[in-house]
Design a protein around this motif. Structure first.
Motif, PDB file in Angstrom:
ATOM      1  N   THR A  90      -3.836  88.331 -29.173  1.00  0.00           N
ATOM      2  CA  THR A  90      -4.120  86.944 -29.522  1.00  0.00           C
ATOM      3  C   THR A  90      -5.518  86.860 -30.123  1.00  0.00           C
ATOM      4  O   THR A  90      -6.471  87.441 -29.598  1.00  0.00           O
ATOM      5  CB  THR A  90      -4.039  86.047 -28.282  1.00  0.00           C
ATOM      6  N   VAL A  91      -5.662  86.088 -31.219  1.00  0.00           N
ATOM      7  CA  VAL A  91      -6.943  85.922 -31.906  1.00  0.00           C
ATOM      8  C   VAL A  91      -7.493  84.543 -31.596  1.00  0.00           C
ATOM      9  O   VAL A  91      -6.816  83.530 -31.841  1.00  0.00           O
ATOM     10  CB  VAL A  91      -6.810  86.099 -33.422  1.00  0.00           C
ATOM     11  N   LEU A  92      -8.715  84.520 -31.036  1.00  0.00           N
ATOM     12  CA  LEU A  92      -9.394  83.264 -30.761  1.00  0.00           C
ATOM     13  C   LEU A  92     -10.598  83.136 -31.689  1.00  0.00           C
ATOM     14  O   LEU A  92     -11.236  84.131 -32.047  1.00  0.00           O
ATOM     15  CB  LEU A  92      -9.861  83.233 -29.308  1.00  0.00           C
ATOM     16  N   GLY A  93     -10.940  81.884 -32.023  1.00  0.00           N
ATOM     17  CA  GLY A  93     -12.113  81.657 -32.879  1.00  0.00           C
ATOM     18  C   GLY A  93     -11.775  81.788 -34.353  1.00  0.00           C
ATOM     19  O   GLY A  93     -10.694  81.367 -34.805  1.00  0.00           O
ATOM     20  N   ALA A  94     -12.676  82.384 -35.121  1.00  0.00           N
ATOM     21  CA  ALA A  94     -12.486  82.518 -36.568  1.00  0.00           C
ATOM     22  C   ALA A  94     -11.275  83.394 -36.871  1.00  0.00           C
ATOM     23  O   ALA A  94     -11.006  84.360 -36.149  1.00  0.00           O
ATOM     24  CB  ALA A  94     -13.728  83.116 -37.198  1.00  0.00           C
ATOM     25  N   PRO A  95     -10.520  83.062 -37.899  1.00  0.00           N
ATOM     26  CA  PRO A  95      -9.344  83.872 -38.243  1.00  0.00           C
ATOM     27  C   PRO A  95      -9.714  85.335 -38.499  1.00  0.00           C
ATOM     28  O   PRO A  95     -10.748  85.623 -39.089  1.00  0.00           O
ATOM     29  CB  PRO A  95      -8.814  83.197 -39.504  1.00  0.00           C
ATOM     30  N   TRP A  96      -8.862  86.234 -38.047  1.00  0.00           N
ATOM     31  CA  TRP A  96      -9.052  87.675 -38.252  1.00  0.00           C
ATOM     32  C   TRP A  96      -7.697  88.270 -38.613  1.00  0.00           C
ATOM     33  O   TRP A  96      -7.013  88.844 -37.789  1.00  0.00           O
ATOM     34  CB  TRP A  96      -9.622  88.315 -36.996  1.00  0.00           C
ATOM     35  N   PRO A  97      -7.293  88.047 -39.870  1.00  0.00           N
ATOM     36  CA  PRO A  97      -5.957  88.524 -40.257  1.00  0.00           C
ATOM     37  C   PRO A  97      -5.880  90.047 -40.260  1.00  0.00           C
ATOM     38  O   PRO A  97      -6.842  90.722 -40.606  1.00  0.00           O
ATOM     39  CB  PRO A  97      -5.773  87.965 -41.661  1.00  0.00           C
ATOM     40  N   ASP A  98      -4.738  90.539 -39.870  1.00  0.00           N
ATOM     41  CA  ASP A  98      -4.490  91.986 -39.851  1.00  0.00           C
ATOM     42  C   ASP A  98      -5.561  92.736 -39.077  1.00  0.00           C
ATOM     43  O   ASP A  98      -6.072  93.778 -39.503  1.00  0.00           O
ATOM     44  CB  ASP A  98      -4.402  92.555 -41.271  1.00  0.00           C
ATOM     45  N   ALA A  99      -5.956  92.199 -37.931  1.00  0.00           N
ATOM     46  CA  ALA A  99      -6.959  92.869 -37.109  1.00  0.00           C
ATOM     47  C   ALA A  99      -6.493  94.252 -36.683  1.00  0.00           C
ATOM     48  O   ALA A  99      -7.285  95.198 -36.631  1.00  0.00           O
ATOM     49  CB  ALA A  99      -7.297  92.015 -35.888  1.00  0.00           C
ATOM     50  N   ALA A 100      -5.179  94.368 -36.398  1.00  0.00           N
ATOM     51  CA  ALA A 100      -4.657  95.662 -35.926  1.00  0.00           C
ATOM     52  C   ALA A 100      -4.801  96.752 -36.974  1.00  0.00           C
ATOM     53  O   ALA A 100      -4.915  97.936 -36.648  1.00  0.00           O
ATOM     54  CB  ALA A 100      -3.194  95.516 -35.511  1.00  0.00           C
ATOM     55  N   ALA A 101      -4.815  96.340 -38.275  1.00  0.00           N
ATOM     56  CA  ALA A 101      -4.924  97.329 -39.345  1.00  0.00           C
ATOM     57  C   ALA A 101      -6.364  97.611 -39.727  1.00  0.00           C
ATOM     58  O   ALA A 101      -6.619  98.450 -40.606  1.00  0.00           O
ATOM     59  CB  ALA A 101      -4.145  96.846 -40.569  1.00  0.00           C
ATOM     60  N   ASP A 102      -7.335  96.923 -39.114  1.00  0.00           N
ATOM     61  CA  ASP A 102      -8.753  97.097 -39.431  1.00  0.00           C
ATOM     62  C   ASP A 102      -9.263  98.342 -38.724  1.00  0.00           C
ATOM     63  O   ASP A 102      -9.226  98.417 -37.479  1.00  0.00           O
ATOM     64  CB  ASP A 102      -9.523  95.858 -38.970  1.00  0.00           C
TER      65      ASP A 102
END
Length: 424
Positions: free
Chosen positions: A83-95
């Protein structure tokens, strides 16, 4: 010299200021970036502490919301369940940076896009990752204004140093210019000129040496004049005795010829005495306004010309013309020329005086409507040496000039004098 000193100081000051300003500009930029990264790091650690303590609280998103939104850094939290809270972080898993933080590494990244701080948080369900982001503009905030201030201060310091150098240069150059002006005045015949003893010690020493030289020249000229005057006076006694002996000659023709020769000798001696009595400043090459001198001599001779019925044609320029003769020397030249006209032309003969500038030369023409120069030199007048034009030629030669006469036997006499324009 003042300009060269100013340029030298400007170059040195600019080099010194640049050696300090450039590192200072880089330091300001680095401090600004470090300040921004410190804000991001503080924000990321605060959020990480909250997540660590409240990760089991079902209202975690509501509790973190004020902290996530009330900071200059854009903050995101990826919980263990994704789950992402705060500012959007798209594709975090691929970062890849996110994957690195999930492995337990806390680190920061700074690149062209800005700066990012990653802080991992160990929780019961796994690892949560907190990221605080500062943009490139945020990292450079205040840097342009600081750079402008530093550069302006550097330029101001350089300008101040140049102004101080110019002032110091003037303090050095003014006494030197005063010494140079004194040297020019001495060259033009003003033996009373003395250099002011002011300025640096070297300049004072130079002025003192020049003053001593002027004193010595004046003393030598005075001694030489005194010697000439004494010699001339000593010659007068035998000349007087010679005149008395000539008067005892019985042959009237011989007595007249001897009297004439004795008179010429007496006139020459009187001329030597008269020259020895001139002011000392006339011994050195001088300069004068030819227009004013010629006009003054014409005014002197005009009454005699009117008495003899001579028409005088005068042509003078409207402005001054400087020549390398003193006023007394040029007056002698003009007087010799006009005196020859009166002596060797009949009364009533018109004559002209023309002064003009031709290129870089001053031309003086003395002409008359008489019979011209004779092919045979006439006898000198009583009381004269008959060397007038030769004396005038020597005087003109001192100013690098030339005296020419019209050809003998041609009607109308003319004396043409050409001298360089300016001082000798």
């Amino acid at each position: 010299m003042r300009r060269q000193v100013s340029l030298l100081v400007a170059a040195i000051s600019a080099a010194i200021v640049a050696s300090f300003v450039i590192p200072l500009l880089l330091l300001v930029q680095t401090l600004a970036e470090d300040r921004g990264m410190a804000i991001a790091s503080q924000q990321a650690n605060i959020v990480a502490v909250l997540v660590s303590g409240l990760h089991e609280n079902p209202r975690l998103a509501d509790v973190l919301q004020p902290t996530l939104t009330n900071s200059p850094a854009r903050t995101s939290v990826v919980l263990a369940d994704g789950t992402v809270l705060g500012a959007p972080w798209p594709d975090a898993a691929a970062d890849p940076e996110y994957q690195r933080a999930r492995l337990g590494a806390a680190f920061s990244v700074r690149d062209a896009a800005g700066g990012r701080v990653y802080v991992p948080v160990l929780a019961d369900g796994g690892v949560a990752v907190t990221r605080a982001t500062m943009t490139a503009a945020q990292l450079a905030e205040g840097v342009p204004l600081a750079w402008v201030s530093v550069i302006a201060l550097g330029l101001l310091l350089t300008e101040v140093s140049v102004l101080v150098a110019a002032r110091v240069g003037r303090g050095v150059s003014r006494p030197l210019l005063a010494v140079a002006d004194t040297a020019h005045r001495l060259r033009e015949g003003d033996l009373g000129a003395r250099a002011p003893l002011a300025g640096p010690p070297e300049t004072v020493e130079l002025g003192s040496a020049l003053n001593g030289l002027a004193d010595r020249i004046e003393q030598l000229l005075a001694a030489e004049r005194e010697n000439v005057r004494s010699l001339a006076h000593r010659l007068r006694t035998p000349v007087t005795a010679l005149r008395l002996e000539a008067e005892q000659v019985e042959d009237p023709v011989g007595r007249a010829e001897l009297a004439e020769l004795v008179g010429q000798l007496q006139a020459s001696i009187d001329g030597v005495v008269r020259d020895a009595q001139r002011p000392l400043r006339e011994d050195l090459p001088g300069a004068c306004d030819a227009t004013a001198v010629v006009a003054a001599r014409i005014d002197y001779w005009r009454p005699l010309a009117e008495d003899q019925g001579r028409a005088v044609a005068v042509s003078l320029p409207s402005g001054p013309l400087r020549v390398g003769l003193s006023e007394l020397e040029l007056s002698d030249v003009v007087d010799i020329g006009i005196d020859n006209i009166f002596a060797h032309t009949p009364e009533g003969t018109a004559f002209g005086v023309a002064l003009s500038r031709v290129g870089e030369e001053v031309v003086l023409v003395l002409s008359d409507e008489g019979p011209g120069f004779p092919t045979v030199r006439p006898a000198a007048r009583q009381g004269t040496s008959g060397m007038g034009l030769e004396i005038a030629r020597r005087l003109v030669g001192r100013a690098r000039g030339i005296l020419e006469t019209s050809p003998a036997g041609t009607p109308g006499g003319e004396v043409r004098i050409r001298m360089p324009l300016g001082t000798a």
